[in-house]
Design a protein around this motif. Structure first.
Motif, short mmCIF file in Angstrom:
data_model
loop_
_atom_site.label_atom_id
_atom_site.label_comp_id
_atom_site.label_asym_id
_atom_site.label_seq_id
_atom_site.Cartn_x
_atom_site.Cartn_y
_atom_site.Cartn_z
N SER A 104 0.83 -1.06 0.04
CA SER A 104 -0.02 0.30 -0.18
C SER A 104 1.12 1.43 0.16
O SER A 104 0.43 2.27 0.04
N ALA A 105 1.75 1.30 -0.67
CA ALA A 105 3.03 2.66 -0.57
C ALA A 105 2.21 3.77 -0.99
O ALA A 105 2.58 4.99 -0.90
N ASN A 106 1.66 3.32 -2.41
CA ASN A 106 1.28 4.22 -2.59
C ASN A 106 0.04 5.76 -1.83
O ASN A 106 0.68 6.75 -1.67
N ARG A 180 -7.44 0.31 -10.10
CA ARG A 180 -8.43 -0.72 -9.33
C ARG A 180 -9.67 -0.20 -8.56
O ARG A 180 -10.39 -0.95 -8.26
N ARG A 181 -10.23 0.70 -9.81
CA ARG A 181 -11.99 0.81 -9.88
C ARG A 181 -12.32 1.29 -8.57
O ARG A 181 -13.11 0.87 -7.88
N LEU A 182 -11.79 1.63 -7.42
CA LEU A 182 -12.16 1.79 -6.13
C LEU A 182 -12.72 3.72 -6.10
O LEU A 182 -11.63 4.90 -6.20
N ALA A 204 -8.81 -2.68 1.65
CA ALA A 204 -10.43 -3.15 0.67
C ALA A 204 -10.48 -1.85 -0.03
O ALA A 204 -11.69 -2.50 -0.52
N GLY A 205 -10.39 -0.38 0.20
CA GLY A 205 -11.39 0.15 -0.91
C GLY A 205 -12.28 0.74 0.21
O GLY A 205 -13.10 1.31 -0.34
N ARG A 206 -12.24 0.22 1.50
CA ARG A 206 -13.20 0.73 2.29
C ARG A 206 -12.85 2.42 2.94
O ARG A 206 -11.70 3.21 3.14
N PRO A 207 -14.23 3.09 3.40
CA PRO A 207 -13.30 4.65 4.00
C PRO A 207 -12.54 4.06 5.29
O PRO A 207 -13.20 3.01 6.20
N PHE A 208 -12.02 4.67 5.91
CA PHE A 208 -11.59 4.36 7.48
C PHE A 208 -12.57 4.63 8.71
O PHE A 208 -13.15 6.14 7.86
#
Length: 295
Positions: A104-106, A180-182, A204-208
């Motif tokens: 998840s470096a980016n 990734r279509r997030l 996972a592409g969800r809000p924190f």
């Protein structure tokens, strides 16, 4: 240990103990909860669940177990504050180290640069939306606004994206999101992203997740993002660095650039001159990421 005795056995509030010591309420609360978490990690608290440690009511209910464990176990001191000098070269080096060991470096590099560019609180960082960073045409809002519903103070304030490295890192992350279509939206608007989606998402592409600090404390926090930042700092080679320390370095940088106390309060969302003084107590450390245009 003395703080724990005062609050748990003595029945005093975090605020009362903090007032006696001349420190912030959050400092006392953080020290006590840090000790309790180290006891829990050492297996000294038996069946007491880790989520109970956020509730002062639960802590006092389990006072006998907690105080016996605290007196019987040497859990060591918390990690010392990070003393790495975060100038522009070191942050770039840290980003390189992080990129070599993290999927998840980016996102994590973008999080670090945004934190050091804006001085946002963790909860504010978690609530940023794509539309706070991009306009409809996909251009970066170099001068934006931290909305009142996002600001910890509840008051809107200026939000600047003047650091070229911060902008570059966020743009790389948003390109990954599109691949990734997030959180996508309409093609041709906001670079194809949904302007209401959070600027930074979990793996996972969800809000924190944003929650109350505890059943007895209605202030909001994002523990998942806090943990994400701690891990990113460690992977960058800055063990002991925290979001609050980074925020202090932003304050010091602005102060050295000539920002007066009123500007610091506005830019960092501080409520009082006392909060400004507290942030500026840290020994001076270079931080060359904040553009002079921010002042």
């Amino acid at each position: 240990m003395s703080l724990l005795i005062s609050v748990v056995e003595g029945g005093r509030s975090y605020k009362e103990v903090a007032s006696d010591l001349g420190v912030a309420r959050s400092t006392v609360e953080r020290r006590i909860k840090g000790l309790l978490r180290r006891l829990q990690q050492a297996g000294a608290l038996g069946s007491i669940r880790v989520d109970w440690l956020d509730s002062l009511v639960a802590i006092r209910r389990e006072r006998e177990t907690i105080m016996a464990a605290a007196r019987a176990h040497d859990v060591g001191a918390p990690p010392p504050p990070c003393r790495v000098v975060l100038d522009a070269d070191e942050v770039a080096a840290g980003a390189s180290r992080l990129r070599s060991c993290c999927r998840s470096a980016n996102r994590d590099i973008a999080l670090i640069y945004t934190l050091l560019c804006t001085g946002l609180k963790t909860m504010e960082l978690a609530l940023l939306e794509v539309g706070d960073y991009l306009d409809e045409n996909g251009n970066v809002r170099r001068v934006s606004t931290l909305r009142g519903e996002v600001a910890a103070s509840g008051i809107a304030r200026p939000l600047y994206f003047n650091s070229s490295r911060a902008v570059a890192s966020i743009d790389i992350y948003l390109e990954e999101r599109m691949r990734r279509r997030l959180g996508t939206g309409e093609p041709g608007r906001f670079r194809g992203l949904d302007p209401k989606s959070r600027l930074f998402l979990t793996e996972a592409g969800r809000p924190f997740l944003i929650t109350r600090r505890s059943p007895t404390d209605s202030r909001l926090t994002s523990k998942y993002l806090q943990a994400t930042l701690r891990l990113a700092f460690a992977r960058a080679g800055w063990v002991g660095m925290t979001a609050q320390q980074a925020r202090r370095q932003v304050a010091l940088s602005l102060d050295r650039q000539g920002a007066d106390r009123a500007q610091l309060r506005e830019l960092l969302g501080l409520r009082s001159a006392r909060q400004v003084r507290r942030l500026l107590r840290l020994p001076p450390m270079p931080l060359d990421l904040v553009s002079h245009e921010i002042v």
